[in-house]
Design a protein around this motif. Sequence first.
Motif, PDB file in Angstrom:
ATOM      1  N   HIS A  80       0.843  -1.194   0.000  1.00 28.81           N
ATOM      2  CA  HIS A  80       0.000   0.000   0.000  1.00 28.81           C
ATOM      3  C   HIS A  80       0.887   1.256   0.000  1.00 28.81           C
ATOM      4  O   HIS A  80       0.677   2.188  -0.793  1.00 28.81           O
ATOM      5  CB  HIS A  80      -0.912  -0.031   1.231  1.00 28.81           C
ATOM      6  N   LYS A  81       1.881   1.245   0.855  1.00 28.44           N
ATOM      7  CA  LYS A  81       2.787   2.393   0.963  1.00 28.44           C
ATOM      8  C   LYS A  81       3.603   2.567  -0.324  1.00 28.44           C
ATOM      9  O   LYS A  81       3.719   3.689  -0.838  1.00 28.44           O
ATOM     10  CB  LYS A  81       3.717   2.204   2.166  1.00 28.44           C
ATOM     11  N   ARG A  82       4.130   1.478  -0.874  1.00 27.56           N
ATOM     12  CA  ARG A  82       4.924   1.561  -2.113  1.00 27.56           C
ATOM     13  C   ARG A  82       4.084   2.094  -3.274  1.00 27.56           C
ATOM     14  O   ARG A  82       4.544   2.947  -4.044  1.00 27.56           O
ATOM     15  CB  ARG A  82       5.491   0.189  -2.481  1.00 27.56           C
ATOM     16  N   ILE A  83       2.868   1.583  -3.395  1.00 26.98           N
ATOM     17  CA  ILE A  83       1.985   2.020  -4.480  1.00 26.98           C
ATOM     18  C   ILE A  83       1.650   3.501  -4.309  1.00 26.98           C
ATOM     19  O   ILE A  83       1.611   4.260  -5.282  1.00 26.98           O
ATOM     20  CB  ILE A  83       0.698   1.161  -4.519  1.00 26.98           C
ATOM     21  N   GLY A  85       0.588   9.179   6.428  1.00 24.44           N
ATOM     22  CA  GLY A  85       0.854   7.779   6.123  1.00 24.44           C
ATOM     23  C   GLY A  85       2.330   7.424   6.299  1.00 24.44           C
ATOM     24  O   GLY A  85       2.666   6.388   6.880  1.00 24.44           O
ATOM     25  N   LEU A  86       3.208   8.283   5.800  1.00 27.26           N
ATOM     26  CA  LEU A  86       4.643   8.019   5.927  1.00 27.26           C
ATOM     27  C   LEU A  86       5.089   8.040   7.392  1.00 27.26           C
ATOM     28  O   LEU A  86       6.015   7.323   7.761  1.00 27.26           O
ATOM     29  CB  LEU A  86       5.449   9.043   5.124  1.00 27.26           C
ATOM     30  N   GLN A 121       1.037   7.633  11.212  1.00 26.95           N
ATOM     31  CA  GLN A 121      -0.003   8.201  12.064  1.00 26.95           C
ATOM     32  C   GLN A 121      -1.330   7.689  11.500  1.00 26.95           C
ATOM     33  O   GLN A 121      -2.077   8.407  10.844  1.00 26.95           O
ATOM     34  CB  GLN A 121       0.070   9.732  12.060  1.00 26.95           C
ATOM     35  N   VAL A 122      -1.597   6.417  11.764  1.00 26.84           N
ATOM     36  CA  VAL A 122      -2.648   5.663  11.092  1.00 26.84           C
ATOM     37  C   VAL A 122      -4.035   6.282  11.271  1.00 26.84           C
ATOM     38  O   VAL A 122      -4.780   6.436  10.293  1.00 26.84           O
ATOM     39  CB  VAL A 122      -2.629   4.181  11.553  1.00 26.84           C
ATOM     40  N   GLU A 123      -4.403   6.636  12.475  1.00 25.66           N
ATOM     41  CA  GLU A 123      -5.752   7.179  12.688  1.00 25.66           C
ATOM     42  C   GLU A 123      -5.944   8.507  11.958  1.00 25.66           C
ATOM     43  O   GLU A 123      -6.987   8.730  11.334  1.00 25.66           O
ATOM     44  CB  GLU A 123      -6.052   7.323  14.184  1.00 25.66           C
ATOM     45  N   LYS A 124      -4.965   9.387  12.034  1.00 20.78           N
ATOM     46  CA  LYS A 124      -5.061  10.669  11.320  1.00 20.78           C
ATOM     47  C   LYS A 124      -5.068  10.432   9.810  1.00 20.78           C
ATOM     48  O   LYS A 124      -5.787  11.101   9.059  1.00 20.78           O
ATOM     49  CB  LYS A 124      -3.903  11.583  11.711  1.00 20.78           C
ATOM     50  N   HIS A 125      -4.263   9.470   9.366  1.00 19.85           N
ATOM     51  CA  HIS A 125      -4.205   9.117   7.948  1.00 19.85           C
ATOM     52  C   HIS A 125      -5.574   8.606   7.476  1.00 19.85           C
ATOM     53  O   HIS A 125      -6.081   9.046   6.438  1.00 19.85           O
ATOM     54  CB  HIS A 125      -3.117   8.059   7.718  1.00 19.85           C
TER      55      HIS A 125
END
Length: 191
Positions: free
Chosen positions: A72-75, A152-153, A156-160
């Motif tokens: 997900h991050k790479r894409i 995302g980087l 900060q999952v909830e904020k993302h």
Amino acid sequence: MTDKFIFRFVAGITIFVIAVVIVLNRHLIPGPATPPAFTPYLPLLNAILNGTCSVLLLVSLYFIKNGNIAMHKRINILTFCLSSLFLVSYILFHYLMRNDTLYGDANADGILSSDEKTLAGGLRTLYLTILIPHIILAAGVLPLILLSFYRGLQMQVEKHKKLVRWTFPLWLFVTVSGVVVYLMIKPYYHF
């Protein structure tokens, strides 16, 4: 980095990009008298980049729904880079091209039949119905993309997640509508 700094940085980039696009679309900075030979290919490149980003956004969604955070991050990094390349190409095209292309303009000979005028008039309304939200949302989604990308980087999952609920559908609309706008205006390019 503090949130205050990030918000200011994102606001600065957003204002700068929007200002550059407005200045170039209003031809306030004159481009070259004769555009380079590659200039007519930039709209096609932009459509390809937008289409590719549309597919990548959907692939990214697939990976995160299946718990594959690394892919997900790479894409998303690839999508962000291609969107940045699109922005550079878009700005370059509007700097290099002096003539605006209007939907429904006469063909290269300057002649439209009455049937062509009727068809172009009806489709022009559809074109503008797609183009206007595309332009507004393209400007509006930029800070959301930048903030979502940053969150995302930083993991900060909830904020993302909160941001992406808005960012994803808007960004997807902008990339898909960008391709549609290109396909609709392409017959009226005369360069």
